[in-house]
Design a protein around this motif. Structure first.
Motif, short mmCIF file in Angstrom:
data_model
loop_
_atom_site.label_atom_id
_atom_site.label_comp_id
_atom_site.label_asym_id
_atom_site.label_seq_id
_atom_site.Cartn_x
_atom_site.Cartn_y
_atom_site.Cartn_z
N ILE A 133 0.83 -1.20 0.00
CA ILE A 133 0.00 0.00 0.00
C ILE A 133 0.87 1.26 0.00
N GLY A 134 1.90 1.27 0.83
CA GLY A 134 2.81 2.41 0.87
C GLY A 134 3.52 2.61 -0.46
N LEU A 135 3.95 1.50 -1.06
CA LEU A 135 4.64 1.57 -2.33
C LEU A 135 3.74 2.13 -3.43
N GLU A 136 2.50 1.67 -3.48
CA GLU A 136 1.58 2.16 -4.50
C GLU A 136 1.19 3.61 -4.26
N MET A 137 1.05 4.01 -3.01
CA MET A 137 0.74 5.41 -2.72
C MET A 137 1.88 6.31 -3.22
N LEU A 138 3.11 5.88 -3.00
CA LEU A 138 4.27 6.63 -3.49
C LEU A 138 4.30 6.63 -5.02
N SER A 139 4.14 5.46 -5.61
CA SER A 139 4.27 5.34 -7.06
C SER A 139 3.21 6.14 -7.80
N LEU A 140 1.95 6.01 -7.39
CA LEU A 140 0.87 6.72 -8.07
C LEU A 140 1.03 8.23 -7.95
N SER A 141 1.51 8.68 -6.81
CA SER A 141 1.75 10.12 -6.63
C SER A 141 2.85 10.60 -7.58
N LEU A 142 3.91 9.80 -7.70
CA LEU A 142 5.02 10.19 -8.58
C LEU A 142 4.60 10.17 -10.05
N TYR A 143 3.76 9.21 -10.44
CA TYR A 143 3.26 9.20 -11.82
C TYR A 143 2.55 10.52 -12.12
N GLY A 144 1.70 10.95 -11.19
CA GLY A 144 0.98 12.19 -11.37
C GLY A 144 1.89 13.40 -11.43
N LEU A 145 2.93 13.41 -10.58
CA LEU A 145 3.86 14.54 -10.58
C LEU A 145 4.65 14.63 -11.88
N VAL A 146 5.06 13.48 -12.42
CA VAL A 146 5.82 13.49 -13.67
C VAL A 146 4.99 14.09 -14.80
N ALA A 147 3.70 13.79 -14.82
CA ALA A 147 2.81 14.28 -15.88
C ALA A 147 2.15 15.60 -15.54
N PHE A 148 2.59 16.27 -14.48
CA PHE A 148 1.86 17.44 -13.99
C PHE A 148 1.90 18.60 -14.98
N ASP A 149 3.01 18.74 -15.69
CA ASP A 149 3.08 19.79 -16.71
C ASP A 149 2.37 19.27 -17.97
N THR A 156 4.62 14.12 -20.54
CA THR A 156 3.55 13.12 -20.71
C THR A 156 4.12 11.78 -21.15
N GLU A 157 5.07 11.82 -22.08
CA GLU A 157 5.70 10.58 -22.54
C GLU A 157 6.45 9.89 -21.40
N ALA A 158 7.19 10.68 -20.62
CA ALA A 158 7.94 10.11 -19.49
C ALA A 158 6.99 9.49 -18.47
N ALA A 159 5.87 10.15 -18.22
CA ALA A 159 4.90 9.62 -17.26
C ALA A 159 4.31 8.31 -17.73
N MET A 160 4.02 8.20 -19.02
CA MET A 160 3.47 6.96 -19.57
C MET A 160 4.47 5.81 -19.44
N LYS A 161 5.72 6.09 -19.77
CA LYS A 161 6.76 5.05 -19.62
C LYS A 161 6.89 4.63 -18.16
N TYR A 162 6.91 5.60 -17.28
CA TYR A 162 7.06 5.33 -15.86
C TYR A 162 5.89 4.52 -15.35
N PHE A 163 4.68 4.89 -15.77
CA PHE A 163 3.47 4.20 -15.31
C PHE A 163 3.44 2.75 -15.79
N ILE A 164 3.72 2.53 -17.07
CA ILE A 164 3.65 1.17 -17.62
C ILE A 164 4.69 0.26 -16.99
N LEU A 165 5.94 0.74 -16.93
CA LEU A 165 6.99 -0.08 -16.34
C LEU A 165 6.79 -0.24 -14.84
N GLY A 166 6.29 0.82 -14.18
CA GLY A 166 6.02 0.72 -12.75
C GLY A 166 4.91 -0.25 -12.43
N ALA A 167 3.88 -0.28 -13.27
CA ALA A 167 2.79 -1.25 -13.07
C ALA A 167 3.30 -2.67 -13.23
N LEU A 168 4.16 -2.88 -14.22
CA LEU A 168 4.75 -4.21 -14.42
C LEU A 168 5.57 -4.63 -13.21
#
Length: 497
Positions: A133-149, A156-168
């Motif tokens: 739970i702690g790991l996912e709370m950290l990861s999901l927050s960071l995905y949002g921060l990367v795509a914030f601009d 946006t591209e970096a956030a997508m890469k981070y999200f897909i590889l992070g989910a895996l």
């Protein structure tokens, strides 16, 4: 049915941060005109109070509560305090940068606060569920921060890469946890450790050892992604480069402390009796990280990508400390090895805060100072901050007498004590390779003519804090033993059983 009310006192810091996150969320909804300042100020106050709460409740005792899902110990307390101050510093450095680019909004600070809460849960987790739970709370927050601009295609591209590889990677970690649960019948890390020590016989006709080995492989793979080490490093340079620099600063600092705590909780707290197996896997990843990270960094002209690849090599050094704890079943070197690893993680965070802080300092509205050539002639523009950047580069290269030198030295000493001399020699050779690209930055600052002659504008609080951050690298290099002793005391108090 008897219902026992759990003891919430040890988790007062996490409860406070969670409560304040909801308060800030509501305030920013109903007070939109002044929400930007309220969000920033309340976030910083929340982190300061959280650090003070941790300090005032720190007693060195190990207390397990919330149905064995939460552990309050000295290692967790020390790391929580460092995480709070790291995020405070990152938000101060990045505030002007975010404001210039139009994403200094309350949601930005809220995501930073939620990521901090996730890190706190990770460092105090005593259970697979709470850790995840702690790991996912950290990861999901960071995905949002990367795509914030949202206006930046690169972000946006970096956030997508981070999200897909992070989910895996999260899937791999969760699958590994489920296999360990199937083999041991426990979800709490202490229960898993006890089951492995007792050597449970079989699971559905299959040797529990076989199931454990497969689970261990998946857990180490998930852990390697969060640390950003080879072969799960692919996201690091792209995310560091694509994310706004203020977000890169967040990703490259405090989460490394949480990842170290996660490694200690899982590998030392839960799977210590399998050390001979996970140490071999860490060895392969450490060697790959040292070699690839340092060699790839040489070819980089983008400063953020260079620091990303150098970060991969630094995480390889951190793994060297973790893998030298147990030698052929003998645990005599464990304390010194894990102490060196914790000390290295803290040193790396201090250096990364300062390095990305300099990049933010040199950036301005409409201009990203993220290429090495952007530092040309920095000594003529600001001799003070050129000297500060030189301190950072010398420390990262491991040149005496800065904190980076002693961090590397402590890891090398633990390797030699574990009779892994060849690994120590390889690490020294790769450090010499790494010195090239660090010293190249110093050469550019002092011996090249400036391309950009614009004056350096920054708020006084950033200038003072950044100067203190860089001077701390030098000061801790002169007095490293106090920090090493603190790391050792924290580990002894937390894992003495």
């Amino acid at each position: 049915m008897n219902f026992v009310v759990p003891d919430f006192a040890p988790a007062v810091t996490e409860l406070f941060v969670a409560g304040m996150s909801l308060v800030i969320l509501l305030l920013t909804v109903f007070m939109r005109e002044s929400a930007r300042n309220i969000g920033y100020v309340l976030t910083q106050l929340t982190l300061i109070v959280a650090a003070l709460l941790t300090i005032f409740t720190m007693d060195g005792q190990v207390r397990v509560t919330l149905s064995d899902m939460y552990v309050d110990d000295l290692m967790g307390d020390v790391l929580k305090i460092l995480i709070c101050f790291s995020v405070i510093t990152a938000l101060i450095y990045g505030r002007g940068y975010a404001a210039d680019r139009g994403f200094d909004r309350p949601e930005y600070h809220l995501l930073a606060l939620f990521s901090t809460l996730g890190m706190m849960v990770m460092v105090t987790a005593n259970h697979f569920l709470s850790l995840y739970i702690g790991l996912e709370m950290l990861s999901l927050s960071l995905y949002g921060l990367v795509a914030f601009d949202r206006d930046s295609a690169r972000s946006t591209e970096a956030a997508m890469k981070y999200f897909i590889l992070g989910a895996l990677a999260s899937g791999l970690l969760l699958y590994g946890m489920s296999m360990v649960y199937g083999a041991t019948g426990n979800l709490s890390l202490s229960g898993v450790a006890q089951a492995i020590y007792n050597q449970a016989a079989v699971y559905d006709g299959v040797s529990s050892k076989t199931v454990l080995m497969f689970g261990l492989v998946f857990i180490v793979a998930g852990l390697a992604f969060k640390l950003g080490v080879v072969p799960f490093h692919m996201w690091v340079p792209d995310v560091y480069h694509g994310a706004p620099t203020s977000v890169t600063l967040m990703i490259g600092t405090a989460p490394k402390l949480a990842a170290f705590a996660m490694a200690m909780r899982l590998l030392v707290g839960g799977l210590f009796d399998l050390a001979e197996h996970w140490q071999t896997m860490l060895m392969l990843m450490a060697v790959g990280s040292l070699v690839l990270g340092n060699i790839a960094a040489i070819a980089q002209t983008n400063l953020k990508r260079m620091l990303a690849y150098s970060g991969i090599s630094h995480m390889g050094f951190l793994l060297l400390g973790l893998l030298s704890g147990v030698v052929e079943g003998d645990r005599f070197n464990a304390l010194n090895a894990y102490t060196s690893s914790m000390f290295y993680a803290i040193a790396y965070v201090v250096m990364s805060l300062a390095s990305f802080g300099i990049i933010i300092l040199l950036s301005r509205s409409g201009f990203e100072a993220e290429n090495i050539d952007d530092l040309k002639g920095l000594n003529k523009r600001s001799s003070w901050f050129a000297a500060m950047m030189m301190i950072i580069m010398f420390s990262m290269a491991g040149i005496p007498f800065f904190i980076g030198f002693f961090a590397k030295l402590s890891v090398l000493q633990s390797l030699v004590a574990a009779d892994m001399v060849w690994l120590a020699v390889l690490a020294v050779m790769m450090s010499l390779v790494g010195a090239f690209y660090y010293l190249r930055v110093v050469k550019v600052m002092y011996f090249d003519e400036p391309v950009d002659t614009a004056p350096i504008h920054a708020a006084s609080d950033i200038r003072v804090l950044l100067s203190a951050n860089c001077l701390a690298i030098a000061f801790l290099g002169l007095l490293p033993q106090q920090l090493i002793d603190l790391c050792q005391l924290a580990l002894v108090a937390s894992f003495q059983g």
